[in-house]
Structure formats: structure tokens, C-alpha cells
Write an enzyme that holds these catalytic residues in place. Sequence first.
Site, PDB file in Angstrom:
ATOM      1  N   ASN A   1     -13.939  -2.782  12.906  1.00 51.29           N
ATOM      2  CA  ASN A   1     -12.718  -2.124  12.085  1.00 51.29           C
ATOM      3  C   ASN A   1     -13.297  -2.876  10.739  1.00 51.29           C
ATOM      4  O   ASN A   1     -14.116  -2.548  10.178  1.00 51.29           O
ATOM      5  CB  ASN A   1     -11.455  -2.351  12.561  1.00 51.29           C
ATOM      6  CG  ASN A   1     -11.006  -3.675  13.001  1.00 51.29           C
ATOM      7  OD1 ASN A   1     -11.510  -4.230  14.189  1.00 51.29           O
ATOM      8  ND2 ASN A   1     -10.452  -4.597  12.001  1.00 51.29           N
ATOM      9  N   ASP A   2     -12.545  -3.787   9.947  1.00 51.26           N
ATOM     10  CA  ASP A   2     -12.448  -3.936   8.700  1.00 51.26           C
ATOM     11  C   ASP A   2     -13.869  -4.375   8.237  1.00 51.26           C
ATOM     12  O   ASP A   2     -14.483  -5.449   8.989  1.00 51.26           O
ATOM     13  CB  ASP A   2     -11.710  -5.250   8.540  1.00 51.26           C
ATOM     14  CG  ASP A   2     -10.198  -5.011   8.715  1.00 51.26           C
ATOM     15  OD1 ASP A   2      -9.733  -3.897   9.238  1.00 51.26           O
ATOM     16  OD2 ASP A   2      -9.309  -5.924   8.525  1.00 51.26           O
TER      17      ASP A   2
ATOM     18  N   TRP B   1     -16.841  -1.865  19.290  1.00 48.61           N
ATOM     19  CA  TRP B   1     -15.693  -1.450  18.197  1.00 48.61           C
ATOM     20  C   TRP B   1     -16.077  -1.979  16.901  1.00 48.61           C
ATOM     21  O   TRP B   1     -16.444  -3.084  16.762  1.00 48.61           O
ATOM     22  CB  TRP B   1     -14.336  -2.115  18.745  1.00 48.61           C
ATOM     23  CG  TRP B   1     -13.284  -2.104  17.914  1.00 48.61           C
ATOM     24  CD1 TRP B   1     -12.898  -2.846  16.825  1.00 48.61           C
ATOM     25  CD2 TRP B   1     -11.969  -1.249  17.965  1.00 48.61           C
ATOM     26  NE1 TRP B   1     -11.568  -2.560  16.204  1.00 48.61           N
ATOM     27  CE2 TRP B   1     -11.273  -1.449  16.814  1.00 48.61           C
ATOM     28  CE3 TRP B   1     -11.763  -0.302  18.839  1.00 48.61           C
ATOM     29  CZ2 TRP B   1      -9.825  -0.688  16.692  1.00 48.61           C
ATOM     30  CZ3 TRP B   1     -10.457   0.435  18.546  1.00 48.61           C
ATOM     31  CH2 TRP B   1      -9.651   0.269  17.643  1.00 48.61           C
TER      32      TRP B   1
ATOM     33  N   GLN C   1     -15.362  -6.574  11.328  1.00 52.76           N
ATOM     34  CA  GLN C   1     -14.694  -7.024  12.542  1.00 52.76           C
ATOM     35  C   GLN C   1     -15.206  -6.195  13.833  1.00 52.76           C
ATOM     36  O   GLN C   1     -15.320  -4.923  13.746  1.00 52.76           O
ATOM     37  CB  GLN C   1     -12.927  -6.461  12.534  1.00 52.76           C
ATOM     38  CG  GLN C   1     -12.390  -7.401  11.612  1.00 52.76           C
ATOM     39  CD  GLN C   1     -12.056  -8.862  11.790  1.00 52.76           C
ATOM     40  OE1 GLN C   1     -11.277  -9.098  12.335  1.00 52.76           O
ATOM     41  NE2 GLN C   1     -13.092  -9.592  11.396  1.00 52.76           N
TER      42      GLN C   1
ATOM     43  N   GLU D   1      -2.096  -6.363   3.874  1.00 52.68           N
ATOM     44  CA  GLU D   1      -3.442  -7.007   4.479  1.00 52.68           C
ATOM     45  C   GLU D   1      -4.677  -6.774   3.501  1.00 52.68           C
ATOM     46  O   GLU D   1      -4.598  -6.033   2.426  1.00 52.68           O
ATOM     47  CB  GLU D   1      -3.869  -6.198   5.658  1.00 52.68           C
ATOM     48  CG  GLU D   1      -2.834  -6.439   6.759  1.00 52.68           C
ATOM     49  CD  GLU D   1      -3.425  -6.055   8.295  1.00 52.68           C
ATOM     50  OE1 GLU D   1      -3.380  -7.015   9.252  1.00 52.68           O
ATOM     51  OE2 GLU D   1      -3.998  -5.042   8.431  1.00 52.68           O
TER      52      GLU D   1
ATOM     53  N   ARG E   1      -3.648 -14.133   6.116  1.00 53.95           N
ATOM     54  CA  ARG E   1      -4.694 -13.809   6.603  1.00 53.95           C
ATOM     55  C   ARG E   1      -5.658 -13.001   5.491  1.00 53.95           C
ATOM     56  O   ARG E   1      -5.251 -12.679   4.307  1.00 53.95           O
ATOM     57  CB  ARG E   1      -4.668 -12.997   7.767  1.00 53.95           C
ATOM     58  CG  ARG E   1      -4.066 -11.632   7.643  1.00 53.95           C
ATOM     59  CD  ARG E   1      -4.099 -11.133   8.993  1.00 53.95           C
ATOM     60  NE  ARG E   1      -3.363  -9.901   9.324  1.00 53.95           N
ATOM     61  CZ  ARG E   1      -2.132  -9.883   9.773  1.00 53.95           C
ATOM     62  NH1 ARG E   1      -1.640 -10.997  10.142  1.00 53.95           N
ATOM     63  NH2 ARG E   1      -1.372  -8.767   9.817  1.00 53.95           N
TER      64      ARG E   1
END
Length: 482
Positions: free
Chosen positions: A39-40, A37, A56, A218, A162
Site C-alpha cells: 500500500n502507501d 501486499w 507499506q 492521513e 502518523r
Amino acid sequence: MRNLYATLTVLLFLSRIYAEVNDRYYPRYHLAPPQGWMNDPNGFCEFKNEYHLFYQHNPNSSLAPGTIHWGHAKSKDLFHWEHLPIAMDPDQDYDRSGVFSGSAIVENETMYLFYTGHVNHPGQSPDHEEHQCLATSTDGITVTKHPNNPVLMGTEHQPDIRDPKVWKHLDTYYMVLGNSFNNNTLGRVLLYTSKDKITWNQVSIIDESDGFLGYMWECPDFFELDGHFILLFSPQGVKPEGDKYRNLYQTGYIVGDFDYSTNTFKPIAKFQELDHGHDVYATQTVIDDLGRRIVIAWFDMWDQNYPEQLDGFNGQMTIPRVLSLSKGGRIIQKPVPEIKSIRGETVHIGKSAGGTTVPLNDNAAEISITARSSKNLELFIESQNSSKSTVSINYDSRHRTISLDRGGNDGLRRTEWQPRRDLKIKIYIDASSIEIFCGKGEVTISSRFFPDGPVQVRLGDKSSVKHMRVTNLNRTVFVNKK
């Protein structure tokens, strides 16, 4: 012993699945995880003459983020990527539920990585907490977490605080953080300062939602661009408004002016979407050694469950883009010029009539189109094997809109575009993605698509263009094929 043998067999089987990736949707020139996986984007920086990008990452599954690690890759040209060992594991009490997003600054031949340590508390209220942490690397591979982590507790802003983005101005370090407040109903961006990268104090609130811009902001980024400051972030909870804000979560920016003496930001324009497609989220920028402000984003969206998940990987990054600001206060995005180095054979060039069809090599190409802005334009990116795998790109000259439609109940994305003279469009196609750059880059549309086999480009029957060039793009990223 029999149960142990069965367990080891299952683990061996799973490890083989995760070590091999089906190649059909894996990008040819966009960064994607070697497996599992993604992500960001995190920690985007230039270190010892190479670009480094962390992200991520769940190395154990492509089906869910799970307990997040920091994946890591580097490149000399932003297209030929080398995967490096996982940079950080969730192996400390303060980050045991996930090494969440963050950023990097480089000083004294050392990479300083700031990130959010995430800790879950099942069955409690709140059910998690987040604190900011620091790690360092002197070789660009081995990462050491600071012994006194967390360096910023943020107790008064729990539980959602965060995604630290850090930069230096004169002799002071600055950090912006995304935060949810008012009982988790409104989002905002907080500003902290430090003299040593370890002791941080809140000095202001950069900006906050009045309700329209959702409940959580975010992945904030804050930087100067052509005389103004840009607050770039991903708000969650924005309601759709016509053709705007159609995705589950958005990514966009506010243009304004910032005073370092008072740490105040004064917006001069309303929130604008950065991209108008289905799949741009969690942006991060860097100023490279050439002085360019480059942005990259997660080329995906939460809760999409794209078919690549069953192929051993999930997620990829957008083409890195150079940013500038127009006189009208709109961000201009252009692919980094290094993309020219991956051009292959030009397979079609010249004036093109309606119905013109061009097969692509390995489903990766750059398409450049010049047409009359007084006439409609229709272009299809379609599978040669199935009429169901079709994406249509349309310019409506009457309403002055550009759209991408990949089919289905939520397949249409459309936005205003008013070219002054000719219609000029560049389209970048990869194995499972399309990125459209309109005009000088004042409008972009970026979406994933999943074709059935080889892809071709076809002009609509009633569309003719003054010039169309189709150039194959060479492969720069690879996987172990099943």
C-alpha cells in the site's frame, strides 16, 4: 513428528505461493511488490543518482496488510525498478504491530528515514498507540533504527498520529503529521520542528477539519509549488457530494501561503481532489536533482478486494507525475518525461473514424487523442474475449464532463472539464490499470480494471477524431510466472 512434518509441508506450500505471482494482472511498467501486499509509498527520495521508493508491505500475504514492513525498490528512470531486500521489519517494542508510513531526507550521503511505529493493545481503549521513529542508511540497502526511538512520542495526540513527512528549510527540520482529534471525529495536520532530527517540538497546526473534511487526515505532504504552498493529504470520512468524493477515502489538496517566521498556513482555496478516478490514495512527493516536484501514489483503494489478491500480489503505484500549479490554483499533473524511453512500436496513427479498433500488445499502451471539443467522444478499453470486461471513457460536450465507467454499481467516475480549443487526451493502459491525462494535465482519472485476456481500444461508432496515436509500451517490471 507427524504434526511437525505437516506444518513444514504447509509452510513450504505457502512460501511457494508467495514466491510466485500470476502474471495476468501484474503491471508491465508500474511498480508493484515482488509478491504479497503493497500500500502507501514511503521514503520517496533520490540517493546516489538513483530514485528510492519504500512502501507499506506484507511479504507473507496478498490478502491483507497484516503486520506491515517497509518494502524497497530503486530505479534510475522511475520505470525500470529493481526490488531490494525488505528495509524494515516490525521487530522492536515500539513498532511491533507495524512499521507504518513515513518519509526520507538525504544529507551527508546518508538516508534518514522517518516512520510511525504502531503498537496494538487488543481489548483496551484506545486499542493502539503511534509514535514517530528514525532510521538511517548509508548504502541505500541496509537500514539501522535509531537506538533512542521513538524520537517523537506525541502523547497528547494519541492514538492516531502518523505518517511523518520531513523536509529542511535553512537550518531547521520540519515535520508534518496526520492526526485525529476531538474524540476521533475531526482530522488535522500538525507541524513540528527540530534542529537535529531527534528532538521535536510542536509549533503549529497547519490546518484542520471543520467536520466537512472527515475524521482523520492521513499521509500529509507540505511543499512549495510555483509561489504557493500545497497541503496534500488523504482525508477519511468525507461524504459524497454529487460526482465528488465517491471513493471510500479521498486524496486532495489545499492551496495557500505559508510564513516560516510564524509557522502559519493561510489557505486561499478550498479542498480539491487530486484525481477523479477510483484508485489514488496516500500520495508522496519528492524534489529530485532536476528540481522537479514528483508525486506518486498507491494505485488502489481500501476494501476493494481486487482479483489480483488471489494471484499472489496486491497493489501497485501510479505513474510518477511532475507537478505544477496553474494560475487558477489547480495542480497540473504530467507523466514524468522518462516515460518516452519505454515507448515501443506505434501501431496506429492518424485521423480515425468511429468504430476504429486497435489491439494492444501485452495490454500496455499509450493512447494520444485530438478531437473537436464541440462533439461528444466515446472510447472503449475492452477485452477481446469478453464484453463484460469493458471500460468506457466519455466526453460530454454539452455538459463539459469527462467520465470513466468500468461497470458495476460504483463503476462511474465523472468530473467537469472545459477544454478551450481541441480535446486533447492521453491515456496510459497497463495490465490492470488506466490513467487518463486531460489537456495539459489539469484533470486526471486513474482507475484499476481487470480484463479477460488481450485488450483492444475501440472508438465509439458515432465518434471520430482528428488524430489518434496508439503506441505499445515496453515491459520494465517482471515477476516469476505461475
